[in-house]
Design an enzyme around this catalytic site. Structure first.
Site, short mmCIF file in Angstrom:
data_model
loop_
_atom_site.label_atom_id
_atom_site.label_comp_id
_atom_site.label_asym_id
_atom_site.label_seq_id
_atom_site.Cartn_x
_atom_site.Cartn_y
_atom_site.Cartn_z
CG ASN A 149 -5.13 -60.63 52.61
OD1 ASN A 149 -5.48 -59.75 51.79
ND2 ASN A 149 -6.08 -61.56 53.09
CD GLN A 177 -1.13 -59.43 55.38
OE1 GLN A 177 0.20 -59.80 55.57
NE2 GLN A 177 -2.06 -60.10 56.02
CB SER A 197 -3.55 -55.17 61.88
OG SER A 197 -3.82 -56.06 63.04
CB CYS A 317 -10.27 -62.90 57.65
SG CYS A 317 -9.02 -61.84 58.27
N1 PLP Z 1 -6.48 -56.08 56.13
C1 PLP Z 1 -5.54 -56.99 55.62
C2 PLP Z 1 -4.98 -56.84 54.25
C3 PLP Z 1 -5.32 -58.27 56.11
O1 PLP Z 1 -4.60 -59.15 55.98
C4 PLP Z 1 -6.34 -58.42 57.69
C5 PLP Z 1 -5.85 -59.53 58.29
O2 PLP Z 1 -5.57 -60.64 57.98
C6 PLP Z 1 -6.76 -57.36 58.06
C7 PLP Z 1 -7.00 -56.11 57.30
C8 PLP Z 1 -7.77 -57.31 59.08
O3 PLP Z 1 -6.89 -57.05 60.36
P1 PLP Z 1 -7.18 -57.48 61.82
O4 PLP Z 1 -7.18 -58.96 61.90
O5 PLP Z 1 -6.34 -56.87 62.86
O6 PLP Z 1 -8.71 -57.19 62.01
#
Ligand code: PLP
Length: 375
Positions: A149, A177, A197, A317
């Protein structure tokens, strides 16, 4: 003028997704588990959306479990696998999203599994051989993301999945991603668990999916009405799932590669001391992560924000926290340089004008900040 250049954090919800959600919420507001006409129409919408998503991912509809997003899908796979495994070792890359890294660390500690973190190479790509060398008969789970990401670097998931299969090691591939940014054929990949997602592809926030390969055991913590074939109890969020299905395949980030490449070319021409992370290795087409030496990434971000540019200084995040990116640090980037980094992630509406304007603004801000610091 405002420019949103943070598509890896999330992207604007597409009109088709909003329409599908509105339609589902107004015309099929029954409970899909109810047997009457209202329930049946909600069920129909849910089933159609499930079939569409399954078809797009090239898997059976029954292998999908809808969740509240990528985070829950990753948690579900990790808990589902580790809670029923005998004590052993978990092999995971050091550049995973926190929803994998934190969850694995938590359950390893609680359940007594050994945690083996595999660092990437300097270019941000995990070396498949190094990763596979850690797999052995004690390994109870492995995790490697499809695309990172922060750097956008594509990971050697096929080699890792193949090696895991030979040793019967359950493997999770976080595909959040990768979706919309490259070809994603979940059947061909063959991982035991694959997570996605909706909001990264123009669908609504708060909905995702875990694909569980047929026959793979996965314990559940969400007990109750037995929805999602008993894997996640709770009334399904039909409008959100309908919005997810409607958004699939609409965005094609591959089209922004020329914009991203043009941005990087101009950036290097105007700021020759900038380092672009993962520049020499395969990346998803919309992402650029770079270090501007001597500048604080958060300050750059705020100055850009004032000028109308929305970019990230690290993973979405973890933004808000001041810790430098764990991804860059795992790549061997020093703490200072990691703190001087920005991530730009383009969307399909962007053109060379946006890319050029961003570079011009970066150049302006840097000279302003240098001037203010008396440099
Ligand atoms: N995995 C990756 C690689 C991500 O970039 C993200 C969010 O940025 C997630 C998981 C988490 O997804 P969600 O925002 O739908 O919980």
């Amino acid at each position: 003028m405002q420019r949103y250049l943070d598509y890896n954090a999330t992207c604007p919800t597409l009109g088709v997704a909003l329409e599908a959600m509105h339609e589902a919420a107004t015309h099929a507001s029954g409970n899909p588990s109810s047997m009457h006409w209202a329930g049946r129409s909600a069920r129909r919408i849910l089933d159609d959306a499930r079939d569409k998503i399954a078809h797009y991912l090239n898997v059976e509809s029954g292998s999908l479990v809808f969740t509240s997003g990528g985070t829950e899908a990753n948690n579900m796979a990790i808990f589902g696998c580790l809670s029923i495994a005998k004590k052993g070792k978990v092999v995971v890359s050091a550049i995973e999203h926190p929803s994998v890294l934190q969850t694995i660390a938590y359950w390893c500690e609680r359940l007594g599994h050994e945690l083996c973190l595999v660092r990437p190479q300097k270019n941000g790509q995990v070396d498949a051989k190094a990763f596979c060398a850690e797999l052995d008969e004690r390994t109870v789970m492995a995790c490697l993301m499809w695309a990172n990401n922060e750097s956008g670097v594509i990971q050697p998931v096929q080699q890792v999945v193949d090696a895991c299969k030979k040793l019967s090691v359950p493997v999770l591939v976080d595909g959040v991603q990768a979706l919309g940014k490259m070809q994603v054929d979940v059947h061909a990949l063959g991982a035991d668990f694959t997570s996605f997602s909706a909001h990264k592809i123009g669908g609504p926030k708060g909905v995702g999916v875990l694909v569980i390969r047929r026959g793979v055991p996965c314990e559940t913590w969400a007990l109750g009405g037995g929805q999602e074939r008993g894997r996640r109890s709770g009334t399904e969020n039909v409008p959100a799932v309908a919005g997810f299905a409607a958004a699939l395949g609409v965005l094609n980030y591959a089209d922004v590669e020329a914009v991203r490449d043009g941005f990087e070319e101009k950036l290097l021409a105007n700021m020759s001391d900038v380092t672009i992370h993962g520049f020499d290795v395969e990346r998803v087409a919309n992402t650029s992560m770079f270090t501007v030496p001597g500048m604080d990434g958060e300050t750059l971000l705020m100055q850009l924000d004032l000028a109308g540019f929305a970019v990230a200084s690290g993973s979405a995040c973890s933004s808000g926290k001041r810790e430098p990116s764990h991804v860059l640090q795992a790549m061997g980037v020093g703490e200072r340089a990691a703190r001087s980094s920005l991530r730009v992630s383009f969307g399909i509406e962007h053109t060379a004008d946006d890319a050029n304007a961003l570079v011009d603004e970066l150049v302006r801000i840097r000279s302003l900040l240098k001037h203010m610091a008396g440099l």
